[in-house]
Design an enzyme around this catalytic site. Sequence first.
Site, PDB file in Angstrom:
ATOM      1  CD  GLU A  67      49.284  -2.187   5.228  1.00 56.24           C
ATOM      2  OE1 GLU A  67      48.782  -2.707   5.800  1.00 56.24           O
ATOM      3  OE2 GLU A  67      49.997  -3.557   5.025  1.00 56.24           O
ATOM      4  N   GLY A 113      37.479   6.340  -4.116  1.00 53.36           N
ATOM      5  CA  GLY A 113      35.978   5.782  -4.046  1.00 53.36           C
ATOM      6  C   GLY A 113      34.785   6.472  -2.697  1.00 53.36           C
TER       7      GLY A 113
END
Length: 145
Positions: A67, A113
């Site tokens: 992470e 994105g």
Amino acid sequence: MATTTIWKQPATLDDLNRMTEGNMLGHLGIRFVEIGDDYLVATMPVDHRTQQPFGLLHGGASVALAESMGSVGSHLCIDAARYYCVGLEINANHIRAVRSGQVKGVARPLHIGRRTQVWDIRIYDEQERLVCVSRLTLAVLPYQE
């Protein structure tokens, strides 16, 4: 032929490693060691900070490495003056046990994105054997004015 990079934020290894000071990354001994055109590499020791009580690399430490790498990578791919990224979901498959030494993570984006990013993070032992495969999904959020 010109080299193309995914990074919108210029950063050096020193910049990335300064980000680890005084937080969980620093406590776990995570160090960034390479910045490629479309990937990051970081290491983490397998020691008393990252082992579970039975002497193996803790799965949560592997997830923390994954992470951390995906989050830093996502930050480098955005206009940080206008946006920030937060984790939505992470999963991890633990493939192989590690008892000592260090592990190396390689983080690459699967999708960058405007509103989401998906990162693939693979963690290897010192013999380059696959230890963990993780996928991190992040939201790209605008700062409120």
